[in-house]
Design a protein around this motif. Structure first.
Motif, short mmCIF file in Angstrom:
data_model
loop_
_atom_site.label_atom_id
_atom_site.label_comp_id
_atom_site.label_asym_id
_atom_site.label_seq_id
_atom_site.Cartn_x
_atom_site.Cartn_y
_atom_site.Cartn_z
N GLY A 168 0.77 -1.23 0.00
CA GLY A 168 0.00 0.00 0.00
C GLY A 168 0.80 1.28 0.00
O GLY A 168 2.03 1.29 -0.03
N GLY A 169 0.07 2.40 0.06
CA GLY A 169 0.66 3.72 -0.05
C GLY A 169 1.60 4.07 1.08
O GLY A 169 2.47 4.93 0.91
N ASP A 289 0.13 0.27 -5.07
CA ASP A 289 0.20 1.55 -4.37
C ASP A 289 1.54 1.78 -3.67
O ASP A 289 1.90 2.92 -3.38
CB ASP A 289 -0.92 1.64 -3.33
N LEU A 293 1.00 6.03 -6.13
CA LEU A 293 -0.29 6.47 -5.60
C LEU A 293 -0.96 7.29 -6.70
O LEU A 293 -0.52 8.40 -7.01
CB LEU A 293 -0.09 7.32 -4.35
N GLY A 301 -6.17 3.52 -10.24
CA GLY A 301 -5.36 2.97 -9.15
C GLY A 301 -5.25 1.46 -9.19
O GLY A 301 -4.18 0.89 -9.43
N GLY A 305 -2.29 -1.01 -11.07
CA GLY A 305 -1.61 -2.00 -10.24
C GLY A 305 -1.74 -3.40 -10.80
O GLY A 305 -0.81 -4.22 -10.68
#
Length: 525
Positions: A168-169, A289, A293, A301, A305
Motif C-alpha cells: 500500500g501507499g 500503491d 499512488l 489505481g 496496479g
C-alpha cells in the motif's frame, strides 16, 4: 531449500498482492502472501474492474467468479449537470472484436478480495495467505530474502527467493528501502458514498451504470454496484466531516428526491499522483500503491496496479525456471514506472478537465468513440518494451499494431476446428504468429520448449494430413491480419504478458527474434 525451491514472499493481501500471487502460481513459482490485517478488507474501496484487468484475471484463472458477482457495464455516460444533457454515450460493444470482456465490471474491493482469496486458496489446495503478519524488516543476500513479521505468537522469520511489496501507499518495504516518492498531492479529497436505494424501478432514472456528471462547481460519478449505488464527489481539504443527512442531500442535488435511501458506507480519499523514485532493490520490488499512488479517476489505481501484477510474475518465472538471466527483471521498472509517472498522470488530468467542465480535455481522449473506449479500458496501453522511449496509455485511432502494444484477443479457428481467441495461445511462452498463404509451403521453425511457440495464420485451410495443420490458425476473412495491418510473410512476436515485441518479415525473423527475446542464461559450472 535451494533458491528455486524458496517461495516468493508477497507482502500485502490486497487485490494487487493477490493477483501477483495468482500470477506466480500460474507460472509454477512457489509463493506465500503475508497480510498485516486480520483478513480481507471490509472497507469499501476501488469499485470498477477494466477489461484489461479482466483479461489478466482470466490468464490467472480468477475471472469467472468475479464476473459472476459483478455488475457488467456496457455503456459509459457523460451528463452535463446544468442541463441534464447526455453529452457522451460510449458503448463497449465497439471493442467486442478486441477482447472477450467487452464490458466494465463493477465490484467493490470488499467483495473482490474474498473472491481472489478463495481462488488462490483453491488453486494452491492449501493456505498460502498468512493474516496478522505485520512486516517489521527484511534483509537480503545473494541467495534470497529474509523477512521478519510480528504476529500474535511473536516474531517470525520467513526466507524467500524474492520479496514483492504490495503493502500500500504507506509501504513498510518502501520505507525500509529508503525510497522517496515524487509527485503531487492535491488539495482535494473525494467523498465516496454507497447507498442502498433503487434507481431502476422505484425511482427510475435510466442512467448508464457508469455515469459522469460534469460541472465547474461540483461534479459527481455514479456507479451501479451489486449492493447498491456508489456516488463520488469532490470535497475541499478543509471541509468538515459531512453528516449522513449532508451526504444524502448532495445526492439529491444530482438525481432528485428518492425513496428509502440508506447509507451503507462512506469514505474520504486524498487525491495523489505520487510515484516511487526506484522500484527495485536487489531481490525486492515495489508494486501497486507501494510504487505509485494514483488518482481513483477512471479506476486508474487498482487497474494500473493489475498491470504491475501482469508484468513482473512472468519475468520472475522465467528467471526461476532458468529460461532467462536475472537481467530480465530490469524491464519491469523500465516499463511500468513510465506508465505510472507519465501515462496515468496524463489520463488523470484529462479526467479532471472533463469532470470540472472548465476546459477541453487533453489529447488523451481525442479521437473516435472506439479509441475512447479502448483507452478507458486500458486495452490500448503500449509499453516501452525495447527501451526506446515509445510508450502510451492513450489510443486516438484504429491503426495497425506496433511494438509494445497488447496483442488484440481476436477470434480465430484452432487447428481442431474449434473457435478460440488469440490469447489462448499464450501460457507463459512467447508466441510467434506467421501470417501466410497456407496453400504455399511455409518453412516454419519448430517450437522451442517452454520458451517459444509458432503458429501459422491464414484464411486458407490445408488438409489434416499436412503436418502444418496442427500449428495453423484459420483467420476468417483475413480479419486478424487486417486488424494488425500485416501481410503475407510477416511475423508478429508476442511476450507472455500479451505485448508485441517484434513485427518483421519471415526472412529476418530468426535473427530479429534472437535480439527481441531474453537470452538463454549461462549454465553454471
Amino acid at each position: 531449500m535451494t533458491e528455486s525451491e524458496l517461495p516468493v514472499i508477497v507482502v500485502g493481501g490486497g487485490p494487487v498482492g493477490l493477483l501477483t500471487a495468482l500470477g506466480l502460481r500460474h507460472y509454477g513459482v512457489p509463493v506465500r502472501v503475508f497480510e498485516a490485517g486480520a483478513g480481507p478488507t471490509t472497507m469499501t474501496k476501488a469499485g470498477t474492474i477494466l477489461p484489461r484487468t479482466l483479461e489478466i484475471m482470466r490468464r490467472y484463472g480468477a475471472v469467472n467468479n468475479i464476473v459472476g458477482a459483478a455488475i457488467r457495464v456496457e455503456e459509459i455516460g457523460e451528463i452535463k449537470r446544468s442541463t441534464g444533457e447526455l453529452t457522451l454515450s460510449l458503448r463497449t460493444a465497439l471493442v467486442d472484436a478486441e477482447t472477450r470482456f467487452p464490458f466494465f465490471a463493477n465490484l467493490p474491493q470488499h467483495q473482490l478480495e474474498p473472491l481472489l482469496t478463495e481462488t488462490l486458496t483453491c488453486q494452491a489446495r492449501t493456505q498460502v495467505i498468512s493474516y496478522d503478519h505485520k512486516l517489521l524488516e527484511y534483509r537480503q543476500d545473494a541467495d534470497g530474502v529474509v523477512a521478519t513479521f510480528q504476529t500474535e505468537a511473536g516474531m517470525v522469520e520467513v526466507r524467500g527467493a524474492y520479496l514483492l511489496a504490495c503493502d500500500g501507499g504507506r509501504s513498510t518495504v518502501r520505507a525500509h528501502m529508503g525510497v522517496e516518492v515524487e509527485g503531487t498531492s492535491l488539495d482535494l479529497r473525494y467523498t465516496l458514498i454507497d447507498l442502498d436505494l433503487d434507481l431502476d424501478v422505484a425511482n427510475p432514472q435510466d442512467y448508464p451504470y457508469l455515469t459522469y456528471f460534469s460541472d465547474p462547481k461540483e461534479w459527481m460519478i455514479l456507479v451501479r454496484q451489486p449492493h447498491g449505488w456508489r456516488f463520488i464527489f469532490p470535497a475541499a481539504q478543509d471541509a468538515p466531516q459531512p453528516t449522513p443527512e449532508d451526504l444524502k442531500a448532495r445526492v439529491v442535488q444530482f438525481i432528485g428526491n428518492v425513496d428509502k435511501a440508506v447509507i451503507l458506507e462512506s469514505a474520504n480519499y486524498r487525491v495523489h499522483h505520487r510515484v516511487a523514485t526506484s522500484w527495485r532493490d536487489g531481490r525486492v520490488f515495489l508494486m501497486g500503491d507501494a510504487a505509485h499512488l494514483l488518482t481513483p479517476m477512471w479506476a486508474l489505481g487498482l487497474n494500473t496496479g493489475a498491470t504491475d501484477a501482469h508484468n513482473l510474475p512472468w519475468r520472475l518465472a522465467w528467471v526461476h525456471k532458468g529460461l532467462a538471466p536475472e537481467s530480465l527483471l530490469d524491464g519491469y521498472e523500465q516499463e511500468q514506472k513510465t506508465i505510472a509517472v507519465k501515462g496515468a498522470g496524463e489520463m488523470a488530468e484529462a479526467a479532471r478537465h472533463l469532470m470540472d467542465a472548465k476546459g477541453d480535455a487533453t489529447d488523451v481522449m481525442s479521437g473516435s468513440d472506439w479509441a475512447n473506449v479502448y483507452t478507458r479500458s486500458l486495452l490500448g496501453m503500449r509499453l516501452d518494451v525495447n527501451g526506446t522511449g515509445s510508450w502510451s496509455m492513450a489510443c486516438t485511432e484504429l491503426a495497425p499494431a506496433c511494438v509494445g502494444e497488447r496483442l488484440p484477443d481476436f477470434r480465430l479457428q484452432g487447428p481442431d476446428g474449434k473457435p478460440m481467441r488469440a490469447h489462448d495461445l499464450i501460457d507463459g511462452n512467447f508466441l510467434a504468429l506467421h501470417f501466410c498463404d497456407a496453400r504455399r509451403r511455409l518453412d516454419m521453425p519448430a517450437d522451442d520448449g517452454e520458451r517459444l511457440r509458432h503458429f501459422a495464420v491464414s484464411r486458407w485451410d490445408i488438409p489434416a494430413s499436412d503436418p502444418l495443420r496442427a500449428r495453423m490458425l484459420l483467420d476468417i476473412g483475413d480479419a486478424f491480419r487486417t486488424r494488425l495491418g500485416v501481410g503475407d510473410g510477416s511475423v508478429v512476436l508476442v511476450r507472455p504478458d500479451d505485448h508485441i515485441v517484434l513485427i518483421c518479415c519471415e526472412g529476418t525473423f530468426r535473427d530479429e527474434a534472437a535480439k527481441a527475446m531474453p537470452a538463454r542464461p549461462l549454465q553454471k559450472d
